[in-house]
Enzyme design. Structure first.
Site, PDB file in Angstrom:
ATOM      1  N   CYS A 248     -31.706 -32.216 -24.994  1.00 19.10           N
ATOM      2  CA  CYS A 248     -30.414 -32.802 -25.366  1.00 19.10           C
ATOM      3  C   CYS A 248     -29.388 -32.654 -24.240  1.00 19.10           C
ATOM      4  O   CYS A 248     -29.511 -31.785 -23.368  1.00 19.10           O
ATOM      5  CB  CYS A 248     -29.857 -32.105 -26.600  1.00 19.10           C
ATOM      6  SG  CYS A 248     -30.809 -32.347 -28.102  1.00 19.10           S
TER       7      CYS A 248
ATOM      8  N   GLU B  20     -26.348 -31.488 -24.428  1.00 14.00           N
ATOM      9  CA  GLU B  20     -25.614 -30.227 -24.473  1.00 14.00           C
ATOM     10  C   GLU B  20     -26.364 -29.129 -23.720  1.00 14.00           C
ATOM     11  O   GLU B  20     -25.792 -28.388 -22.923  1.00 14.00           O
ATOM     12  CB  GLU B  20     -25.403 -29.769 -25.924  1.00 14.00           C
ATOM     13  CG  GLU B  20     -24.600 -30.729 -26.773  1.00 14.00           C
ATOM     14  CD  GLU B  20     -25.431 -31.775 -27.494  1.00 14.00           C
ATOM     15  OE1 GLU B  20     -26.430 -32.259 -26.910  1.00 14.00           O
ATOM     16  OE2 GLU B  20     -25.094 -32.110 -28.632  1.00 14.00           O
TER      17      GLU B  20
ATOM     18  N   CYS C 145     -27.087 -31.019 -32.444  1.00  7.16           N
ATOM     19  CA  CYS C 145     -28.242 -30.643 -33.268  1.00  7.16           C
ATOM     20  C   CYS C 145     -28.305 -29.118 -33.410  1.00  7.16           C
ATOM     21  O   CYS C 145     -27.620 -28.370 -32.705  1.00  7.16           O
ATOM     22  CB  CYS C 145     -29.533 -31.178 -32.656  1.00  7.16           C
ATOM     23  SG  CYS C 145     -30.150 -30.214 -31.265  1.00  7.16           S
TER      24      CYS C 145
ATOM     25  N   CYS D  51     -29.112 -27.077 -30.239  1.00 11.23           N
ATOM     26  CA  CYS D  51     -27.979 -26.957 -29.310  1.00 11.23           C
ATOM     27  C   CYS D  51     -26.929 -25.996 -29.856  1.00 11.23           C
ATOM     28  O   CYS D  51     -26.285 -25.266 -29.093  1.00 11.23           O
ATOM     29  CB  CYS D  51     -27.382 -28.330 -29.019  1.00 11.23           C
ATOM     30  SG  CYS D  51     -28.486 -29.348 -28.008  1.00 11.23           S
TER      31      CYS D  51
ATOM     32  N   GLU E 252     -35.063 -37.773 -21.865  1.00 14.34           N
ATOM     33  CA  GLU E 252     -36.194 -37.970 -22.778  1.00 14.34           C
ATOM     34  C   GLU E 252     -37.521 -37.958 -22.028  1.00 14.34           C
ATOM     35  O   GLU E 252     -37.569 -37.964 -20.794  1.00 14.34           O
ATOM     36  CB  GLU E 252     -35.994 -39.281 -23.561  1.00 14.34           C
ATOM     37  CG  GLU E 252     -34.760 -39.193 -24.446  1.00 14.34           C
ATOM     38  CD  GLU E 252     -34.625 -40.322 -25.451  1.00 14.34           C
ATOM     39  OE1 GLU E 252     -35.336 -41.351 -25.315  1.00 14.34           O
ATOM     40  OE2 GLU E 252     -33.807 -40.163 -26.385  1.00 14.34           O
TER      41      GLU E 252
ATOM     42  N   ASN F 243     -28.749 -36.480 -22.160  1.00 15.14           N
ATOM     43  CA  ASN F 243     -30.092 -36.284 -22.699  1.00 15.14           C
ATOM     44  C   ASN F 243     -31.149 -36.843 -21.751  1.00 15.14           C
ATOM     45  O   ASN F 243     -30.960 -37.881 -21.117  1.00 15.14           O
ATOM     46  CB  ASN F 243     -30.230 -36.830 -24.120  1.00 15.14           C
ATOM     47  CG  ASN F 243     -29.789 -38.268 -24.296  1.00 15.14           C
ATOM     48  OD1 ASN F 243     -28.957 -38.763 -23.562  1.00 15.14           O
ATOM     49  ND2 ASN F 243     -30.363 -38.922 -25.282  1.00 15.14           N
TER      50      ASN F 243
HETATM   51  N1  THU Z   1     -29.599 -35.666 -28.632  1.00 19.16           N
HETATM   52  C1  THU Z   1     -28.716 -34.992 -27.839  1.00 19.16           C
HETATM   53  O1  THU Z   1     -28.677 -35.191 -26.624  1.00 19.16           O
HETATM   54  N2  THU Z   1     -27.896 -34.078 -28.426  1.00 19.16           N
HETATM   55  C2  THU Z   1     -27.912 -33.761 -29.759  1.00 19.16           C
HETATM   56  O2  THU Z   1     -27.206 -32.844 -30.177  1.00 19.16           O
HETATM   57  C3  THU Z   1     -28.761 -34.518 -30.677  1.00 19.16           C
HETATM   58  C4  THU Z   1     -29.708 -35.478 -30.060  1.00 19.16           C
HETATM   59  C5  THU Z   1     -30.496 -36.642 -28.012  1.00 19.16           C
HETATM   60  C6  THU Z   1     -31.952 -36.274 -28.042  1.00 19.16           C
HETATM   61  C7  THU Z   1     -32.613 -37.617 -27.958  1.00 19.16           C
HETATM   62  O3  THU Z   1     -32.735 -37.976 -26.585  1.00 19.16           O
HETATM   63  C8  THU Z   1     -31.626 -38.562 -28.610  1.00 19.16           C
HETATM   64  O4  THU Z   1     -30.382 -37.876 -28.662  1.00 19.16           O
HETATM   65  C9  THU Z   1     -32.027 -39.003 -30.008  1.00 19.16           C
HETATM   66  O5  THU Z   1     -32.287 -37.921 -30.824  1.00 19.16           O
END
Ligand code: THU
Length: 153
Positions: free
Chosen positions: A68, A70, A108, A111, A59, A57
């Site tokens: 994310c 994925e 999520c 994704c 940010e 991920n």
């Molecule tokens: N996140 C992912 O990388 N994958 C997911 O399927 C759900 C959330 C990340 C996004 C963000 O940087 C952190 O997790 C918290 O939501």
């Protein structure tokens, strides 16, 4: 009744190729850029040419810009090998305490939608490995996690 089929496994139950993919997803949690959530997600995809492409991920201070793990991995794989099917994805995460999650992490909705597109583009189902510290959920096809998807209509 709509049912999902998900195998609950130990690390030893995984194939050698899946163990390698899971190891890469675990490793990528260490590359996560997550100064806002402190939730570190790693993903690794296996292509049909046996290349492994990895992501985590990423940010952003403008939260909506965050992507994310994925999708970072899936889009990198699609960019690097546009004509090569993606056959598998492994996903792992560390919580805000920095420890690997005990329960397998689940992708999520955005994704999941991206994984549906991956299946359409690859013309094959994704083999999906959701990784907890010592517990794994393994399934065939993103529809196990997202039935009745938009693409089916
Ligand atoms: N996140 C992912 O990388 N994958 C997911 O399927 C759900 C959330 C990340 C996004 C963000 O940087 C952190 O997790 C918290 O939501």
């Amino acid at each position: 009744i709509i049912k999902s089929v998900i195998s609950v496994c130990n690390y030893e139950d995984l194939s050698e190729a899946d163990r390698l993919l899971a190891d890469n997803a675990f490793e990528m949690t260490q590359h996560s850029y997550s100064p806002y959530s402190h939730f570190s997600v790693g993903a690794a995809v296996r292509m049909s040419n046996n290349h492994i492409v990895r992501g985590c991920n990423q940010e952003n201070a403008a939260f909506g810009v965050t992507i994310c793990a994925e999708r970072t991995a899936l889009f990198a794989a699609g960019a690097e090998f546009p004509d090569t099917p993606i056959e598998a994805i492994a996903i792992a995460a560390r919580g805000t305490d920095g420890q690997l999650l005990e329960e397998p992490v689940s992708p999520c909705g955005s994704c999941r939608q991206a994984m549906i597109e991956t299946e359409l583009r690859s013309n094959q189902q994704l083999h999906i490995i959701l990784c907890g510290k010592e517990k794994f959920y393994v399934m065939e096809g993103i529809r196990q996690l997202m039935p009745l998807s938009f693409a089916e209509f």
